[in-house]
Design a protein around this motif. Structure first.
Motif, PDB file in Angstrom:
ATOM      1  N   THR A  70       0.659  -1.165   0.041  1.00  0.00           N
ATOM      2  CA  THR A  70       0.262  -0.064   0.082  1.00  0.00           C
ATOM      3  C   THR A  70       1.018   1.266   0.289  1.00  0.00           C
ATOM      4  O   THR A  70       0.481   2.627  -0.606  1.00  0.00           O
ATOM      5  CB  THR A  70      -1.052  -0.287   1.345  1.00  0.00           C
ATOM      6  OG1 THR A  70      -0.120   0.107   2.232  1.00  0.00           O
ATOM      7  CG2 THR A  70      -1.899  -1.689   1.007  1.00  0.00           C
ATOM      8  N   ALA A  71       2.171   0.848   0.697  1.00  0.00           N
ATOM      9  CA  ALA A  71       3.088   2.428   0.634  1.00  0.00           C
ATOM     10  C   ALA A  71       4.046   2.672  -0.216  1.00  0.00           C
ATOM     11  O   ALA A  71       4.367   3.900  -0.409  1.00  0.00           O
ATOM     12  CB  ALA A  71       3.236   2.282   2.150  1.00  0.00           C
ATOM     13  N   MET A  72       4.443   1.585  -1.256  1.00  0.00           N
ATOM     14  CA  MET A  72       5.218   1.999  -2.176  1.00  0.00           C
ATOM     15  C   MET A  72       5.086   2.713  -3.149  1.00  0.00           C
ATOM     16  O   MET A  72       3.441   2.882  -4.064  1.00  0.00           O
ATOM     17  CB  MET A  72       5.356   0.180  -2.851  1.00  0.00           C
ATOM     18  CG  MET A  72       6.023   0.478  -4.291  1.00  0.00           C
ATOM     19  SD  MET A  72       7.865   0.938  -3.940  1.00  0.00           S
ATOM     20  CE  MET A  72       8.228  -0.382  -2.502  1.00  0.00           C
ATOM     21  N   VAL A  73       5.763   3.539  -4.192  1.00  0.00           N
ATOM     22  CA  VAL A  73       6.256   4.511  -4.895  1.00  0.00           C
ATOM     23  C   VAL A  73       6.908   3.734  -5.820  1.00  0.00           C
ATOM     24  O   VAL A  73       7.816   3.537  -5.231  1.00  0.00           O
ATOM     25  CB  VAL A  73       6.228   6.049  -4.557  1.00  0.00           C
ATOM     26  CG1 VAL A  73       6.644   6.636  -5.487  1.00  0.00           C
ATOM     27  CG2 VAL A  73       4.908   6.858  -3.184  1.00  0.00           C
ATOM     28  N   HIS A  74       6.457   3.501  -6.726  1.00  0.00           N
ATOM     29  CA  HIS A  74       7.410   3.089  -8.110  1.00  0.00           C
ATOM     30  C   HIS A  74       6.796   3.993  -9.233  1.00  0.00           C
ATOM     31  O   HIS A  74       6.106   3.966 -10.239  1.00  0.00           O
ATOM     32  CB  HIS A  74       7.019   2.080  -8.941  1.00  0.00           C
ATOM     33  CG  HIS A  74       8.373   1.128  -9.501  1.00  0.00           C
ATOM     34  ND1 HIS A  74       9.123   1.367  -9.449  1.00  0.00           N
ATOM     35  CD2 HIS A  74       7.927   1.009 -11.117  1.00  0.00           C
ATOM     36  CE1 HIS A  74      10.072   1.050 -10.459  1.00  0.00           C
ATOM     37  NE2 HIS A  74       9.299   0.892 -11.322  1.00  0.00           N
ATOM     38  N   GLY A  75       7.961   5.072  -9.203  1.00  0.00           N
ATOM     39  CA  GLY A  75       7.442   6.770 -10.084  1.00  0.00           C
ATOM     40  C   GLY A  75       8.268   7.383  -9.658  1.00  0.00           C
ATOM     41  O   GLY A  75       9.204   7.669  -8.694  1.00  0.00           O
ATOM     42  N   GLY A  76       8.061   8.681 -10.188  1.00  0.00           N
ATOM     43  CA  GLY A  76       8.912  10.406  -9.727  1.00  0.00           C
ATOM     44  C   GLY A  76       9.004  10.652 -11.315  1.00  0.00           C
ATOM     45  O   GLY A  76       8.590  11.091 -12.240  1.00  0.00           O
ATOM     46  N   PRO A  77       9.954  11.658 -10.989  1.00  0.00           N
ATOM     47  CA  PRO A  77       9.308  13.264 -11.542  1.00  0.00           C
ATOM     48  C   PRO A  77      10.082  13.063 -13.381  1.00  0.00           C
ATOM     49  O   PRO A  77      10.966  11.790 -13.711  1.00  0.00           O
ATOM     50  CB  PRO A  77      10.503  14.369 -11.433  1.00  0.00           C
ATOM     51  CG  PRO A  77      10.230  14.140  -9.903  1.00  0.00           C
ATOM     52  CD  PRO A  77      11.021  12.168  -9.589  1.00  0.00           C
ATOM     53  N   PHE A  78      10.119  13.380 -14.017  1.00  0.00           N
ATOM     54  CA  PHE A  78      10.384  12.512 -15.776  1.00  0.00           C
ATOM     55  C   PHE A  78      11.425  13.283 -15.820  1.00  0.00           C
ATOM     56  O   PHE A  78      12.335  13.545 -15.053  1.00  0.00           O
ATOM     57  CB  PHE A  78       9.703  14.199 -16.406  1.00  0.00           C
ATOM     58  CG  PHE A  78      10.272  13.490 -17.989  1.00  0.00           C
ATOM     59  CD1 PHE A  78       9.762  13.259 -18.750  1.00  0.00           C
ATOM     60  CD2 PHE A  78      11.023  14.387 -18.738  1.00  0.00           C
ATOM     61  CE1 PHE A  78       9.262  12.697 -20.358  1.00  0.00           C
ATOM     62  CE2 PHE A  78      11.582  14.246 -19.601  1.00  0.00           C
ATOM     63  CZ  PHE A  78      10.498  12.953 -20.125  1.00  0.00           C
ATOM     64  N   PRO A  79      12.299  12.535 -16.266  1.00  0.00           N
ATOM     65  CA  PRO A  79      12.060  11.232 -17.402  1.00  0.00           C
ATOM     66  C   PRO A  79      11.993   9.802 -16.248  1.00  0.00           C
ATOM     67  O   PRO A  79      12.015   9.083 -17.216  1.00  0.00           O
ATOM     68  CB  PRO A  79      12.687  11.098 -18.632  1.00  0.00           C
ATOM     69  CG  PRO A  79      14.104  11.417 -17.303  1.00  0.00           C
ATOM     70  CD  PRO A  79      13.437  12.154 -17.251  1.00  0.00           C
ATOM     71  N   ALA A  80      12.086   9.473 -14.752  1.00  0.00           N
ATOM     72  CA  ALA A  80      11.746   8.541 -14.353  1.00  0.00           C
ATOM     73  C   ALA A  80      10.096   7.872 -14.718  1.00  0.00           C
ATOM     74  O   ALA A  80      10.177   7.482 -14.866  1.00  0.00           O
ATOM     75  CB  ALA A  80      11.616   9.074 -12.954  1.00  0.00           C
ATOM     76  N   THR A  81       9.143   8.478 -14.980  1.00  0.00           N
ATOM     77  CA  THR A  81       7.638   8.119 -15.088  1.00  0.00           C
ATOM     78  C   THR A  81       7.137   9.889 -15.925  1.00  0.00           C
ATOM     79  O   THR A  81       7.804  11.277 -15.706  1.00  0.00           O
ATOM     80  CB  THR A  81       6.944   8.207 -14.242  1.00  0.00           C
ATOM     81  OG1 THR A  81       6.761   9.241 -12.784  1.00  0.00           O
ATOM     82  CG2 THR A  81       7.203   6.712 -13.362  1.00  0.00           C
ATOM     83  N   ALA A  82       6.281   9.570 -16.950  1.00  0.00           N
ATOM     84  CA  ALA A  82       5.878  10.886 -17.839  1.00  0.00           C
ATOM     85  C   ALA A  82       4.502  11.910 -16.666  1.00  0.00           C
ATOM     86  O   ALA A  82       4.450  12.948 -16.672  1.00  0.00           O
ATOM     87  CB  ALA A  82       4.563  10.528 -18.221  1.00  0.00           C
ATOM     88  N   ASP A  83       4.903  11.368 -15.285  1.00  0.00           N
ATOM     89  CA  ASP A  83       3.576  12.207 -13.818  1.00  0.00           C
ATOM     90  C   ASP A  83       4.367  11.430 -12.568  1.00  0.00           C
ATOM     91  O   ASP A  83       3.768  10.133 -12.444  1.00  0.00           O
ATOM     92  CB  ASP A  83       2.071  11.509 -14.770  1.00  0.00           C
ATOM     93  CG  ASP A  83       1.488  12.649 -13.119  1.00  0.00           C
ATOM     94  OD1 ASP A  83       2.212  13.476 -12.758  1.00  0.00           O
ATOM     95  OD2 ASP A  83       0.217  12.466 -14.004  1.00  0.00           O
ATOM     96  N   GLY A  84       5.026  12.378 -12.555  1.00  0.00           N
ATOM     97  CA  GLY A  84       5.607  12.070 -11.456  1.00  0.00           C
ATOM     98  C   GLY A  84       4.420  11.934  -9.898  1.00  0.00           C
ATOM     99  O   GLY A  84       5.032  11.552  -8.721  1.00  0.00           O
ATOM    100  N   ARG A  85       3.358  12.333 -10.197  1.00  0.00           N
ATOM    101  CA  ARG A  85       1.962  12.368  -9.209  1.00  0.00           C
ATOM    102  C   ARG A  85       1.871  11.194  -8.803  1.00  0.00           C
ATOM    103  O   ARG A  85       0.722  10.753  -7.602  1.00  0.00           O
ATOM    104  CB  ARG A  85       1.567  13.291  -9.644  1.00  0.00           C
ATOM    105  CG  ARG A  85       1.502  14.741  -9.418  1.00  0.00           C
ATOM    106  CD  ARG A  85       0.188  15.841 -10.210  1.00  0.00           C
ATOM    107  NE  ARG A  85       0.443  15.376 -11.546  1.00  0.00           N
ATOM    108  CZ  ARG A  85      -0.191  15.601 -11.873  1.00  0.00           C
ATOM    109  NH1 ARG A  85      -1.563  16.719 -11.738  1.00  0.00           N
ATOM    110  NH2 ARG A  85      -0.993  15.663 -13.540  1.00  0.00           N
ATOM    111  N   SER A  86       2.593   9.800 -10.083  1.00  0.00           N
ATOM    112  CA  SER A  86       1.396   8.490  -9.630  1.00  0.00           C
ATOM    113  C   SER A  86       2.880   7.638  -9.403  1.00  0.00           C
ATOM    114  O   SER A  86       3.901   8.009  -9.346  1.00  0.00           O
ATOM    115  CB  SER A  86       1.365   8.625 -11.397  1.00  0.00           C
ATOM    116  OG  SER A  86       1.966   8.766 -11.891  1.00  0.00           O
ATOM    117  N   THR A  87       2.415   6.552  -9.055  1.00  0.00           N
ATOM    118  CA  THR A  87       2.694   5.177  -8.615  1.00  0.00           C
ATOM    119  C   THR A  87       2.528   4.256 -10.150  1.00  0.00           C
ATOM    120  O   THR A  87       1.097   3.985 -10.012  1.00  0.00           O
ATOM    121  CB  THR A  87       2.910   5.026  -7.847  1.00  0.00           C
ATOM    122  OG1 THR A  87       3.687   3.323  -7.888  1.00  0.00           O
ATOM    123  CG2 THR A  87       1.238   4.707  -6.946  1.00  0.00           C
TER     124      THR A  87
END
Length: 523
Positions: free
Chosen positions: A459-476
């Motif tokens: 439930t607490a994992m974040v697999h995302g990050g600011p561009f270019p790690a992901t297109a939208d750093g607000r998500s996982t």
């Protein structure tokens, strides 16, 4: 369960009319039967139209019905048996133990989303009671989250199960009540077909509309771009290269109705070696780093591709120990010839830089990846942007910094990342505190005294990050928060009880967590 090479649209196997291709065994370096055929524009349109037609029925299912559907998908995947593991081994070159673990992760991920659905707080229900005596009066306001609509999902090359047909993007879209049209990855089409047939069986067993899921086959960007451009598609989940992700983002942005693309693309995952940790256990950290770097031939999006330390004898000893450990790791087959070729190009580019010293570099073999370790200074890293790019595979760059302040200067110049790792002892707390503000702005997950390879599904994992790690750093894309990518809020003002969704009705008939007049509870 036989593999036929067909797409699956509307619950029916259909042969694409386009160019055919075959899967490739990277270990044996030979093609695998059968041939797979690319779908055409009409078949893409059919899959998307069926998904749109299924959406209202699917999103109207209860939390329990969707939870049971997700569990049934998992049961059907397990029912495939060893055939799934054998085919995935052949198509990926990955070992049995890795793929059996990945299958378990895939099924457990589906179960986790099922548990979340039953708990109910995912809908973020909010109720503001009417205040008729107030001037002006406040109306009765009730909010819940609903699915966006049909989602296009692109299977990843490096996780043929956990980030593929029934992986996190599909599971979270299904949990949100969104049908999925999935583009199979050409590196593991047989594995994809087996899992897709399991999903189709679950759709049938749960008596859902056939358009809830479709599998599209084929190579070439035109299929993915045609899928993203289709007006029925309302969001995109993608894991892959930066070039592929940004191309889909451009298509999505150019539509008459732009849609969100949640693309996981590029990350070098810096590791920070702080002085106290280096003095206490530098050799141990070097050995663990080498193991993390070469796990799965370095084909993890969280691979530690950058290491920052304070210049001096301890950092030199770390480099020597890590290089020696890597020299004992043989070259191994990479997932595809294309990935192997790109890796070798990236290694050669780093080795050719005047400001870079090669510490470990075995001879590269066709289709295989050999570990590579390089070193430079913070001054050179800051001056040469070519050193900042991801080399997808078992390669890493060590950066010698004068002090923690220079570590932070390097951090400020980094692009967005999935992870950052702090190797620290109690004596390093002040140094870590100095780095944290920069790291919080640059990465999605900060970890201490471990290595970033390995992403817990929770439930607490974040697999995302600011561009270019992901297109939208607000998500996982991993963990239950991933459902938020495929939801949007709807507010109901003064609607009669008979018209309200059950989750919003007085008395809380579903018994879920709701925020009523600002207070969270189940009343």
């Amino acid at each position: 369960m036989s593999i036929t090479g067909e797409a699956l649209i509307g619950g029916v196997a259909v042969r694409g009319t386009g160019k055919h291709f075959k899967a490739f065994d990277p270990s044996k370096r030979e093609e695998l039967e059968p041939a797979f055929y690319a779908v055409d524009e009409a078949q893409i349109d059919q899959a998307c139209q069926l998904a749109a037609a299924a959406f209202d029925t699917f999103r109207a299912t209860s939390n329990e019905e969707r939870a049971r559907f997700l569990e049934t998908v998992g049961e059907q995947i397990m029912a495939i048996g060893d055939e799934l593991i054998v085919r995935a081994m052949a198509e990926s070159g990955l070992p049995r133990v890795r793929l059996e673990g990945e299958r378990g992760r895939t099924v457990n991920q589906l179960r986790l989303f099922a548990e979340m659905l039953r708990e109910g707080s995912w809908a973020d229900v909010r109720i503001d009671s009417p205040l008729p005596e107030r001037t002006p009066p406040r109306p009765d306001l009730r909010l819940r989250m609903i699915g966006l609509g049909p989602v296009a999902v692109f299977a990843a090359s490096n996780f043929p199960l956990a980030f593929s047909v029934a992986g996190g993007d599909t599971a979270s879209a299904f949990a949100a009540g969104c049908p999925v049209v999935l583009k199979a990855h050409s590196a593991h089409p047989g594995t994809s077909e087996l899992v897709a047939r399991a999903v189709i069986k679950a759709v049938e067993l749960c008596k859902l509309p056939a358009g809830v899921f479709a599998l599209l086959t084929g190579t070439g960007r035109h299929i993915g771009q045609g899928l993203v451009a289709h007006p029925a598609i309302q969001a995109v989940g993608f894991t892959g290269s930066r070039g592929g992700g940004t191309a889909l983002m451009a298509v999505a942005a150019a539509r008459p109705q732009p849609i969100p693309v949640y693309a996981e693309m590029s990350s070098i995952n810096p590791v920070f070696l702080l002085p106290g940790a280096m003095a206490a256990r530098g050799e141990q950290i070097a050995q663990g780093f080498a193991q993390s770097l070469t796990m799965g031939v370095g084909q993890f999006c969280t691979n530690p591709g950058l290491v920052l330390g304070i210049a001096g004898p301890e950092f030199d000893a770390f480099a020597k120990t890590a290089a020696a450990a890597l020299q004992n790791v043989p070259a191994a087959p990479m997932l595809t010839p294309g990935i192997a070729g790109s890796y070798q190009d990236g290694v050669q580019t780093l080795a050719a830089q005047d400001c870079v010293k090669t510490l470990a570099l075995a001879e590269q073999e066709e289709g295989r990846g050999a570990p590579a370790l390089f070193a430079t200074t913070a001054e050179s890293f800051l001056a040469e942007h070519a050193l900042h790019g991801e080399v997808f595979g078992p390669a890493s760059l060590l950066v010698a910094c004068k002090d923690v302040a220079e570590m932070r200067a390097v951090t400020e110049r980094l692009e967005g990342q999935l992870t950052a790792t702090l190797q620290l002892e109690d004596s390093d707390i002040d140094a870590a505190r100095e780095l944290l503000p920069s790291l919080e702005r640059k990465v999605g997950r900060i970890l201490a005294n471990g290595f970033p390879t390995g992403v817990e599904v929770s439930t607490a994992m974040v697999h995302g990050g600011p561009f270019p790690a992901t297109a939208d750093g607000r998500s996982t894309s991993v963990g239950t928060a991933a459902i938020g990518r495929f939801l949007r809020p709807v507010c109901y003002q003064n609607l009669p009880q008979a018209l309200l969704p059950e989750a919003l009705r007085d008395g809380n008939p579903q018994g879920i967590w709701r925020r009523t007049d600002g207070v969270l509870g189940k009343a």
